[in-house]
Scaffold this active site. Sequence first.
Site, mmCIF file in Angstrom:
data_model
loop_
_atom_site.group_PDB
_atom_site.id
_atom_site.type_symbol
_atom_site.label_atom_id
_atom_site.label_comp_id
_atom_site.label_asym_id
_atom_site.label_seq_id
_atom_site.Cartn_x
_atom_site.Cartn_y
_atom_site.Cartn_z
ATOM 1 N N GLU A 1 2.580 -1.035 -3.589
ATOM 2 C CA GLU A 1 1.581 0.030 -3.453
ATOM 3 C C GLU A 1 1.647 0.433 -1.994
ATOM 4 O OE1 GLU A 1 -1.303 1.418 -1.914
ATOM 5 O OE2 GLU A 1 -2.745 0.013 -2.800
ATOM 6 N N CYS B 1 -6.514 2.571 0.969
ATOM 7 C CA CYS B 1 -5.385 3.266 0.324
ATOM 8 C C CYS B 1 -5.821 4.582 -0.289
ATOM 9 C CB CYS B 1 -4.818 2.409 -0.811
ATOM 10 S SG CYS B 1 -4.763 0.668 -0.478
#
Lengths: 523, 523
Positions: free
Chosen positions: A264, A301
Amino acid sequence: MMITGEALIGGLAVKGSEGGQRAFNPATLQYLEPEFHTVGAAQIDLACRLAGAAFDSYRATSDEQRAAFLDAIGEQIMELGEALLERVMAETGLPRARVEGERGRTVGQLQLFANLLREGSWSDLRIDPALPQRQPPRPDLRMRLIGVGPVAVFAASNFPLAFSVAGGDTASALAAGCPVVLKAHWAHPGTSELVGRAIVKAAAICGMPAGVFALLSGSGNTFGAALVAHPAIQAVGFTGSRGGGTALMAVAAARPQPIPVYAEMSSINPVFLLPQALAARAEEIAAGFAASLTMGVGQLCTNPGLVLALDGPDLERFKQAAALALEGGAAGTMLTPGIAENFLGGVHRLADHADVATLALAPQQGGKGAPALFSTSGAAFLARQELAEEVFGPASLVVACRDLAELRQVAESLEGQLTATLQLEPGDYDAARGLLPVLERRVGRILANGFPTGVEVCNAMVHGGPFPATSDGRSTSVGTAAIARFLRPVCYQNLPEALLPAALRDDKLAGAWRRVEGELTCE
Amino acid sequence: MMITGEALIGGLAVKGSEGGQRAFNPATLQYLEPEFHTVGAAQIDLACRLAGAAFDSYRATSDEQRAAFLDAIGEQIMELGEALLERVMAETGLPRARVEGERGRTVGQLQLFANLLREGSWSDLRIDPALPQRQPPRPDLRMRLIGVGPVAVFAASNFPLAFSVAGGDTASALAAGCPVVLKAHWAHPGTSELVGRAIVKAAAICGMPAGVFALLSGSGNTFGAALVAHPAIQAVGFTGSRGGGTALMAVAAARPQPIPVYAEMSSINPVFLLPQALAARAEEIAAGFAASLTMGVGQLCTNPGLVLALDGPDLERFKQAAALALEGGAAGTMLTPGIAENFLGGVHRLADHADVATLALAPQQGGKGAPALFSTSGAAFLARQELAEEVFGPASLVVACRDLAELRQVAESLEGQLTATLQLEPGDYDAARGLLPVLERRVGRILANGFPTGVEVCNAMVHGGPFPATSDGRSTSVGTAAIARFLRPVCYQNLPEALLPAALRDDKLAGAWRRVEGELTCE
C-alpha cells in the site's frame, strides 16, 4: 516489560549482529535508550527458516485455536498498559488520545479476525459430490483455502500500532495460518519490541510453534531485499512509500519463484466538490476538508491531497474559507525528521511551481509540518504530471476546472487511488453518474459527503485500489477481506475420509458454510 | 460460416496488416486454406482501445444479461456444427470423439459461468450499516466486486476449444464483466476464427458493445508483448509453456502500471505409489497409469510425468507391466511439428542421461509421439535438477526411492505442480499423512487412487498450483473459482441510494447473497 533493543527470533530475544541505532523523539529532538541492533543476514535466514518450519504445524491448528491466539495477542497488548502508550508517544510525537484510539483499533482488528475465523466462511469450502452413474463418472471433489506460507510484513511509520507489528497485515496473515516475519519500522523500534514481545508471549501461552512470529530490526534496501528474496517467504505485506514498495515488487518478481506483494503505497485521494454542493455548503465543506487534511499532521494514506471543482465564485468561497482555516493551523510534529524534510520539499516544489498559486502557507519549522494549500487550473494539471505526485503531509492542491467535461478528463488522468470523495447535492447526481464509472475503475473506496480520512475496520471496507495506490488492486489491507491476500485454494479428489482435512470431512460439514454443487449453505 | 483468415476487431472482420500463414494438418502434413494474416501494431492498439471503451458499458450489464450472452456463445458454437468439428480435427489431428467431448466441455463451461452469474454470490456483496449513535459514528459501508478491466487471453494449443477462443479464460473474464482481447493460437487459426465469429454473433444478438471481444491472429514474442504492454489491458490469461508464460510475466511487471498475469505453464504431476497399494495392485495401477500417460498423446497439462515409489520387487512389477503396456502403444500424431520435435528432444535427453535407465521406448516417428518410460534413483533425482523438467508428451520417469524419508525428500524437492496423486491402501495412510502437508504446499489438486488427467469443470476444481505450475498459486483456471482472477473490490461509503450500484441498493438486496456485519445471508 523491558525494552532491551533485541530482535525476537524463534520465541527468543537475540541481539542483532550488526550495528546499532537508537530511537528518536521527534517532539523533544532527543535520542531514546536503548540501542537497537540491526539483524544480520544469518539472523534473517534463521527467522525465515523457522517460519518455514513452523508453517505446517501452525496451519494445522483449528480456526478456534488461531482465534484464541489473536485474542491473546490483543490481551497481551493491553497488558503492556501505560508503558506502551508512553513509548509510542515518545517515539512518534503522536498525542495520547490518538495513541489510545489506535491501540483500541489494533486490538479490535485482532478481534475482528478472530471472529472471522469463528464464523468460518473465509475458507470457501466447496463440495462437488461424486456422480458414479454419470459417464464418465465424476469423482468426489472438495476444495478449501489454505495459507500461502510464511509472510514478510514491513511495518509502516504512520500507524505505530495499527499498521505495524500487530497491525492488519500481521493479523490477517496469522488468521490465514501463515507465520509472520516482521520487519520493524526504525521510527518506533521500542514500540515494535514491546508489541513483538506481546505476540511472542501470546504464542507461548497458546502453544503455537516458536517460528510463528519473528521481529527483525534493521533498515535499508539490502535488508528488505534479503527478506523478500528468502525462499521460505511466500508473500509480502508492506505499507510505505511508492519507491519502497516498487523496489520490493521488483525483488519479488525476480525470485526464481516469484511471490505476491501487497504494497500500500501512494494516494492523493481526490475530493470532488460538485457544483450544487459547492453553492450550498462551500464554507462547511472547507471546514471539514481542513480538519481532514490536518488530522494526524496529514500523515495518513487517505489524506485529501487533491480537490477538484469547477472554477467560479463558489470555488473562490471554498478556497478562502479553507485557506483561512489552514493558515491559522499550527505546525505539528511529524513522525520523523525525514518525513518532515520530504514534506517541506514537496511544499516548496508546489509553492515555486509556475502554474501553481499559493492559497495558504503557514510558517514551516524544522521537524514539523504546517498546513499548506495551493491551486492550479485543470489545463495545467493535465499538462503537468508532477502536480499529481503525493506530498505526504498536510498539503493539498485545488484544481479549478473549466467545465464538467474537463473535470471528468482530470479524473480520467489520475493514477490508481485508495479513495475518491464526492461532495454532492441531489442536483449533482447527474454529474456524479458521469464520474462514478471513472472512479470505480481507479479507486478502492468511493465516499459521498464525507472525507477520506478515518478508515473503518470492518467487513465491507476496501483500503486498496489500482496501482500505484497498491501493488495489487484486487486486494484490501484493512477489513476482513484482507485475509484473502494470504490464501490459496487446494482441491482434494476422492481422498479417503481418514485423510481429508478435518474441515472437509462429512461429519464436520454440518453447520459449516460451504458450497455444495455451487449452492451456498450452512445446513 | 466461412473461414476467411481475418481478424475480428470491433465486431468486424478485418484483414491483418502483416504477413500471412496457413494452418497445418499434422496428420496429413499438408497446409490448409486460407491464409491468416497477422495483425499489426495499429490493429492490436485498436482492439485494446475498443475493449477499454467497451468496459464501462459491458460491466454495467446485469448478471442475467451476461449469463444470456454466455449461453448465446454456447449456442452459436453448437450452430457451427460439423464444419467446426472437421476444422478442429484437420488442424489438430485429434480424433472426433475427443473433439466432440471437448466441444461439450466448452459449452458446458460457458453454461457453468452463466449459472454462477445467476446464483449471484460471486460478487461478494458486503454491507456494514451506519451506526450513527456510535462514537465516532460509523458510516454506511457497502462493498462489491467488479471486473478488473479488459483481459488479454492467450489461447493454448492443446485444447483447441476448451482452453482456446471461448475457453475457460474467456468465459470467466466475460462473466466477470471484462472485455476480452484474444490472441489466437497459430496451431488452429481456422478453429479460432469460427469460434471467434460465434462470439461476435452472440455479442450482436445480445446487444453487447462491439469492443467486448476481439480475435487477433499473430505469433512471436513481439506480438504478445505489445498486447500485454497495452495500457488498456488490465489482466492476462495464458496457457502454454514456461518460457512463454514467464516472458509475459516480465512484460506485465515492467509496465508503468504492473498488471496480474495468470499463466498456467508447467507441471510434471507426480504420482506416488505407496507400498501397500503397490503390493496389492502393481499391475492394475500400471494399466491405469499407461492409459493416463498416453491420453491425448500425452499432450495434457496434467499428464503424469513422474512416478515416485520405494525401490523393491513390487516396483519392479509395476515397471514391467507399465513398460509392456507402453511399448505396444502406437505413436500418435502430435498437435504441431514443434511439439513433436520438442518431445523427441526430451525423450532423447532422458534416454541418453547417465543416471537414467530406459524401460520402454516405442519407435518414434516424425510428427508423432510414441510412449516412453524411464527410471532413475531417488538420489540421482535429488542431485540432477534437469530430471524434474517437463517433457510435454507421453513420457514419464519412475523414481525409485530408498525409503519413505527419501520419498518425502524428493517430494520436498519438487517445484509447484498442478496435481499430485497418491495410490494407496489403508495400510498406507500413515505414510500418506506424512506426505500430505508437503503436497498441499506444492500442488493445486491432490488425488487418491485415480490419475491426474481428466479435469472436471465444476465448483470445487483447482487447476492451479504454486509457481511454475502457474504464475499465481492463489488462482485456478478451471472451475467457477476462476472468475476471482478478474475481479477487484470497490467500497461505497454513504453513497445516496440513487447513486449506489443496483446490486447494493436496499430494495435489491432482499433474496441476494450478501454479508451483513460479516454474516452471510440471502434472506
